[in-house]
Design a protein around this motif. Structure first.
Motif, PDB file in Angstrom:
ATOM      1  N   ILE A   7       0.853  -1.190   0.000  1.00 57.30           N
ATOM      2  CA  ILE A   7       0.000   0.000   0.000  1.00 57.30           C
ATOM      3  C   ILE A   7       0.881   1.229   0.000  1.00 57.30           C
ATOM      4  CG2 ILE A   7      -1.769   1.289   1.246  1.00 57.30           C
ATOM      5  CD1 ILE A   7      -2.722  -1.348   2.411  1.00 57.30           C
ATOM      6  N   GLU A   8       0.760   2.025  -1.031  1.00 57.29           N
ATOM      7  CA  GLU A   8       1.572   3.237  -1.144  1.00 57.29           C
ATOM      8  C   GLU A   8       0.920   4.353  -0.333  1.00 57.29           C
ATOM      9  OE1 GLU A   8       3.065   6.312  -4.635  1.00 57.29           O
ATOM     10  OE2 GLU A   8       2.594   4.234  -5.142  1.00 57.29           O
ATOM     11  N   THR A   9       1.648   4.819   0.676  1.00 58.42           N
ATOM     12  CA  THR A   9       1.109   5.874   1.534  1.00 58.42           C
ATOM     13  C   THR A   9       1.414   7.244   0.937  1.00 58.42           C
ATOM     14  OG1 THR A   9       3.136   5.877   2.859  1.00 58.42           O
ATOM     15  CG2 THR A   9       1.331   4.462   3.600  1.00 58.42           C
ATOM     16  N   LEU A  10       0.484   8.142   1.118  1.00 60.69           N
ATOM     17  CA  LEU A  10       0.632   9.492   0.595  1.00 60.69           C
ATOM     18  C   LEU A  10       1.553  10.296   1.506  1.00 60.69           C
ATOM     19  CD1 LEU A  10      -0.397  11.615  -1.477  1.00 60.69           C
ATOM     20  CD2 LEU A  10      -2.175  12.174   0.174  1.00 60.69           C
ATOM     21  N   ASP A  11       2.520  10.958   0.914  1.00 59.08           N
ATOM     22  CA  ASP A  11       3.449  11.813   1.655  1.00 59.08           C
ATOM     23  C   ASP A  11       3.085  13.271   1.372  1.00 59.08           C
ATOM     24  OD1 ASP A  11       5.499  13.257   2.764  1.00 59.08           O
ATOM     25  OD2 ASP A  11       7.113  12.078   1.875  1.00 59.08           O
ATOM     26  N   PRO A  12       2.359  13.932   2.297  1.00 62.28           N
ATOM     27  CA  PRO A  12       1.930  15.313   2.052  1.00 62.28           C
ATOM     28  C   PRO A  12       3.088  16.266   1.791  1.00 62.28           C
ATOM     29  CG  PRO A  12       0.743  14.374   3.916  1.00 62.28           C
ATOM     30  CD  PRO A  12       1.834  13.411   3.567  1.00 62.28           C
TER      31      PRO A  12
END
Length: 249
Positions: A7-12
């Protein structure tokens, strides 16, 4: 054996860095060239004939109404184009408009405004928004009220991204009335730079190239912030403040 799902997590922060890059790129060498070509943003309007300056607001309002209708109709028939195609089309139109000086530049203005609006709608669609929905349609028009490439200054117009228009009554009419005064100044600067003596078509094509590139980059920041706010569940105003801090470094 089970497949491993990554799962690719979003990096704000990484996304804000990307949006800051778009905003910086909105004002590049083309903008500096146009400022040298036509003078400063403050003096460009003074180069226009008085009757043209006096009629800019009305001409801008008419251009916006025509652009809205043309952009909406064209979306039903023609798919969104890549940003470079939009830039190429507006550049060609600007060159044609510059051939005949101010008179043809004025005629070209509504068509260029329509292409710019359509290009902004394309950016919204690529960020996952529906350009036919009322709020997204209004946001697309609002992008045209950004400072403009002639007045670009890193971070100077970041308040635009968090500004909200309070619309009552006939909403679209109110929106046009709110956007037109600022856009008329920007378009007046474009007209003045576009009608530089001798250069003609070169100046017209150059101004439209810069304008198309500028508004598409601003749109990427505008709708990118909206998308990040939704995906990362971070208040939009917080993201604008964080972007502003990045622009200071």
């Amino acid at each position: 054996m089970h497949d491993i799902v990554v799962i690719e997590t979003l990096d704000p922060e990484a996304e804000l860095d990307r949006l800051a890059g778009y905003y910086r790129n909105a004002g590049g060498t083309g903008v500096k060239f146009l400022n040298r070509l036509g003078g400063s943003a403050e003096t460009l309007l003074d180069q226009l004939p008085v009757p043209v300056r006096d009629g800019l607001l009305e001409a801008t309002e008419q251009a916006l109404w025509l652009a809205i209708r043309a952009a909406d109709q064209s979306r039903r028939a023609i798919r969104d184009q890549d940003p470079w195609i939009n830039t190429a089309v507006t550049t060609t139109m600007g060159a044609a408009g510059g051939l005949g000086g101010l008179s043809t530049a004025l005629i070209e203005l509504p068509a260029t405004t329509a292409i710019l609006l359509r290009a902004i709608q394309g950016v919204a669609a690529r960020e996952g928004f529906d350009p036919s929905s009322e709020n997204v349609k209004f946001d697309c028009i609002r992008v045209l009220s950004a400072a403009g490439p002639m007045s670009f200054d890193d971070g100077a117009d970041l308040g635009f991204f968090s500004a909200r228009l309070t619309l009552t009554g006939p909403a679209l009419q109110k929106l046009i009335a709110a956007v037109a005064p600022r856009l008329s100044v920007v378009l007046g600067q474009k007209l003045a730079a576009q009608t530089v003596p001798v250069l003609g078509a070169l100046a017209g094509g150059g101004t439209n190239y810069v304008y198309s590139r500028y508004y598409q980059q601003v749109a990427r920041v505008h709708f990118g912030l909206r998308r990040l706010s939704i995906d990362a569940d971070i208040p939009h105003e917080d993201l604008v403040q964080r972007l502003s801090r990045k622009m200071l470094h």
